[in-house]
Design a protein around this motif. Sequence first.
Motif, PDB file in Angstrom:
ATOM      1  N   SER A 108       0.718  -0.899   0.011  1.00 17.09           N
ATOM      2  CA  SER A 108      -0.009   0.068  -0.061  1.00 17.09           C
ATOM      3  C   SER A 108       0.673   1.395  -0.072  1.00 17.09           C
ATOM      4  CB  SER A 108      -1.117  -0.063   0.989  1.00 17.09           C
ATOM      5  OG  SER A 108      -1.884   0.939   1.349  1.00 17.09           O
ATOM      6  N   THR A 109       0.438   2.197   0.736  1.00 15.25           N
ATOM      7  CA  THR A 109       1.302   3.503   0.750  1.00 15.25           C
ATOM      8  C   THR A 109       0.882   4.330   2.016  1.00 15.25           C
ATOM      9  OG1 THR A 109       1.882   5.603  -0.494  1.00 15.25           O
ATOM     10  CG2 THR A 109      -0.163   4.751  -0.831  1.00 15.25           C
ATOM     11  N   THR A 110       1.706   4.930   2.534  1.00 14.63           N
ATOM     12  CA  THR A 110       1.513   5.837   3.782  1.00 14.63           C
ATOM     13  C   THR A 110       0.464   7.147   3.145  1.00 14.63           C
ATOM     14  OG1 THR A 110       3.514   7.266   3.293  1.00 14.63           O
ATOM     15  CG2 THR A 110       3.510   5.347   5.115  1.00 14.63           C
ATOM     16  N   VAL A 111       0.600   7.486   1.953  1.00 19.00           N
ATOM     17  CA  VAL A 111      -0.278   8.459   1.423  1.00 19.00           C
ATOM     18  C   VAL A 111      -1.827   8.384   1.497  1.00 19.00           C
ATOM     19  CG1 VAL A 111      -0.961   9.861  -0.774  1.00 19.00           C
ATOM     20  CG2 VAL A 111       1.653   8.863  -0.484  1.00 19.00           C
ATOM     21  N   VAL A 112      -2.145   6.861   1.940  1.00 18.34           N
ATOM     22  CA  VAL A 112      -3.486   6.806   1.981  1.00 18.34           C
ATOM     23  C   VAL A 112      -3.927   7.363   3.287  1.00 18.34           C
ATOM     24  CG1 VAL A 112      -5.110   4.989   2.745  1.00 18.34           C
ATOM     25  CG2 VAL A 112      -3.576   4.186   0.955  1.00 18.34           C
ATOM     26  N   GLY A 113      -3.120   7.431   4.393  1.00 13.91           N
ATOM     27  CA  GLY A 113      -3.016   8.215   5.337  1.00 13.91           C
ATOM     28  C   GLY A 113      -2.798   9.550   5.357  1.00 13.91           C
ATOM     29  N   LEU A 114      -1.726  10.175   4.766  1.00 23.76           N
ATOM     30  CA  LEU A 114      -1.211  11.279   4.587  1.00 23.76           C
ATOM     31  C   LEU A 114      -2.001  12.288   3.544  1.00 23.76           C
ATOM     32  CD1 LEU A 114       2.470  10.794   4.543  1.00 23.76           C
ATOM     33  CD2 LEU A 114       1.046  11.536   6.604  1.00 23.76           C
ATOM     34  N   LYS A 115      -2.760  11.707   2.790  1.00 21.01           N
ATOM     35  CA  LYS A 115      -3.601  12.412   1.883  1.00 21.01           C
ATOM     36  C   LYS A 115      -2.978  13.750   1.078  1.00 21.01           C
ATOM     37  CE  LYS A 115      -7.755  10.978   4.374  1.00 21.01           C
ATOM     38  NZ  LYS A 115      -7.056   9.943   5.035  1.00 21.01           N
ATOM     39  N   VAL A 166      -5.351   9.438  -7.394  1.00 15.14           N
ATOM     40  CA  VAL A 166      -5.830   8.211  -8.095  1.00 15.14           C
ATOM     41  C   VAL A 166      -5.239   7.094  -7.607  1.00 15.14           C
ATOM     42  CG1 VAL A 166      -6.167   7.036 -10.201  1.00 15.14           C
ATOM     43  CG2 VAL A 166      -6.500   9.620  -9.964  1.00 15.14           C
ATOM     44  N   TYR A 167      -4.040   7.211  -7.305  1.00 19.60           N
ATOM     45  CA  TYR A 167      -3.089   6.297  -6.710  1.00 19.60           C
ATOM     46  C   TYR A 167      -3.392   5.859  -5.075  1.00 19.60           C
ATOM     47  CZ  TYR A 167       1.303   4.287  -4.792  1.00 19.60           C
ATOM     48  OH  TYR A 167       2.219   3.312  -4.208  1.00 19.60           O
ATOM     49  N   ALA A 168      -3.570   6.901  -4.447  1.00 22.32           N
ATOM     50  CA  ALA A 168      -4.136   6.558  -3.117  1.00 22.32           C
ATOM     51  C   ALA A 168      -5.459   6.007  -3.138  1.00 22.32           C
ATOM     52  CB  ALA A 168      -3.995   7.927  -2.195  1.00 22.32           C
ATOM     53  N   ALA A 169      -6.158   6.359  -3.967  1.00 22.06           N
ATOM     54  CA  ALA A 169      -7.637   5.591  -3.914  1.00 22.06           C
ATOM     55  C   ALA A 169      -7.549   4.269  -4.285  1.00 22.06           C
ATOM     56  CB  ALA A 169      -8.676   6.347  -5.037  1.00 22.06           C
ATOM     57  N   THR A 170      -6.524   3.860  -5.251  1.00 19.87           N
ATOM     58  CA  THR A 170      -6.582   2.392  -5.524  1.00 19.87           C
ATOM     59  C   THR A 170      -6.033   1.585  -4.134  1.00 19.87           C
ATOM     60  OG1 THR A 170      -4.428   2.548  -6.516  1.00 19.87           O
ATOM     61  CG2 THR A 170      -6.155   2.811  -8.014  1.00 19.87           C
ATOM     62  N   LYS A 171      -4.938   2.158  -3.516  1.00 19.23           N
ATOM     63  CA  LYS A 171      -4.426   1.637  -2.435  1.00 19.23           C
ATOM     64  C   LYS A 171      -5.210   1.562  -1.266  1.00 19.23           C
ATOM     65  CE  LYS A 171      -0.269   0.595  -4.244  1.00 19.23           C
ATOM     66  NZ  LYS A 171       0.091  -0.624  -4.667  1.00 19.23           N
ATOM     67  N   GLY A 185       6.580   4.502   3.130  1.00 17.60           N
ATOM     68  CA  GLY A 185       6.664   6.040   3.008  1.00 17.60           C
ATOM     69  C   GLY A 185       6.801   6.406   1.639  1.00 17.60           C
ATOM     70  N   SER A 186       6.075   7.588   1.399  1.00 14.47           N
ATOM     71  CA  SER A 186       6.331   8.227   0.073  1.00 14.47           C
ATOM     72  C   SER A 186       7.542   8.815  -0.373  1.00 14.47           C
ATOM     73  CB  SER A 186       5.234   9.515   0.007  1.00 14.47           C
ATOM     74  OG  SER A 186       5.814  10.370   0.898  1.00 14.47           O
ATOM     75  N   ASN A 187       8.427   8.956   0.725  1.00 19.02           N
ATOM     76  CA  ASN A 187       9.650   9.287   0.154  1.00 19.02           C
ATOM     77  C   ASN A 187      10.801   8.232   0.655  1.00 19.02           C
ATOM     78  OD1 ASN A 187       9.650   9.577   2.984  1.00 19.02           O
ATOM     79  ND2 ASN A 187      10.333  11.739   3.081  1.00 19.02           N
ATOM     80  N   GLY A 188      10.416   6.810   0.853  1.00 16.11           N
ATOM     81  CA  GLY A 188      11.067   5.912   1.239  1.00 16.11           C
ATOM     82  C   GLY A 188      11.804   5.740   2.513  1.00 16.11           C
ATOM     83  N   PHE A 190       8.030   2.588   6.741  1.00 19.69           N
ATOM     84  CA  PHE A 190       6.654   1.994   6.471  1.00 19.69           C
ATOM     85  C   PHE A 190       5.899   1.922   7.587  1.00 19.69           C
ATOM     86  CE2 PHE A 190       9.456  -1.299   7.636  1.00 19.69           C
ATOM     87  CZ  PHE A 190       8.539  -2.234   8.352  1.00 19.69           C
ATOM     88  N   VAL A 191       4.529   1.575   7.210  1.00 18.19           N
ATOM     89  CA  VAL A 191       3.615   1.387   8.362  1.00 18.19           C
ATOM     90  C   VAL A 191       2.920   0.063   7.909  1.00 18.19           C
ATOM     91  CG1 VAL A 191       1.210   2.194   9.020  1.00 18.19           C
ATOM     92  CG2 VAL A 191       2.738   3.748   8.214  1.00 18.19           C
ATOM     93  N   PHE A 192       2.957  -0.999   8.927  1.00 20.56           N
ATOM     94  CA  PHE A 192       2.246  -2.405   9.028  1.00 20.56           C
ATOM     95  C   PHE A 192       0.967  -2.302   9.227  1.00 20.56           C
ATOM     96  CE2 PHE A 192       1.362  -6.413  10.892  1.00 20.56           C
ATOM     97  CZ  PHE A 192       1.730  -7.116   9.824  1.00 20.56           C
ATOM     98  N   ARG A 193       0.004  -2.853   8.404  1.00 22.59           N
ATOM     99  CA  ARG A 193      -1.565  -2.745   8.752  1.00 22.59           C
ATOM    100  C   ARG A 193      -2.156  -4.159   8.495  1.00 22.59           C
ATOM    101  NH1 ARG A 193      -1.309   2.123   5.540  1.00 22.59           N
ATOM    102  NH2 ARG A 193      -1.685   3.995   6.885  1.00 22.59           N
ATOM    103  N   ARG A 194      -2.886  -4.662   9.546  1.00 17.43           N
ATOM    104  CA  ARG A 194      -3.597  -5.772   9.684  1.00 17.43           C
ATOM    105  C   ARG A 194      -4.994  -5.858   8.828  1.00 17.43           C
ATOM    106  NH1 ARG A 194      -0.683  -9.510  12.540  1.00 17.43           N
ATOM    107  NH2 ARG A 194      -2.513 -10.969  12.418  1.00 17.43           N
TER     108      ARG A 194
END
Length: 194
Positions: free
Chosen positions: A139-146, A152-157, A184-187, A190-194
């Motif tokens: 996924s991506t941290t951008v889902v939370g950071l918005k 479009v990318y974050a919506a799919t993730k 993370g968006s800049n490498g 990362f965030v771990f989600r269950r």
Amino acid sequence: MANNQRVALVTGASRGIGAEVAKRLAKDGFAVAINYSSNQQAAEAVQKEIEASNGVAAIFQANVASSAEVDRMFTDIKAKFGGIDVLINNAGVMALEPLAAVTDEVIDKHIDINLKGSLYALRAAAQHLNDGGRVVNLSTTVVGLKLENYSVYAATKGAIEVATGILAKEMRGRNITVNAVAPGSNGDGFVFRR
């Protein structure tokens, strides 16, 4: 390949995060199925690097945006290695621009690869993974950071994160874990989600 060697499929493994994950899994003793869509030379380079370190790897061409190609890939991997224990659902695209400027083609490509492609791989994994297996969705941290330009990318993730939680519940009876990892968006982490 040893009879008890576990098998991991990494989608989009010819470069970037996918290639690094494939190499790490091989280092950890997995036989690795390296998926690529179009760059066979890059996939072969990852395979050769793994084999040069006495690892086991094979390449499998499939465009994850095609359910038929994903199904064929899972069948081919099982024929080659005898089964699949792990899916690293990594294949994806990312185009960054304000939503007002995004074309239909960009939306379609993100949905085809990031969303439909991930769902096709998850469906095949639910059907073919050995009991006790593992699924990790990227996924991506951008889902939370918005962050701007990532809509479009974050919506799919974000959709894949929801599917991750649902499939985790559906796989409990087979002792298959399903998780999402959000680099993370800049490498930088990362965030771990269950």
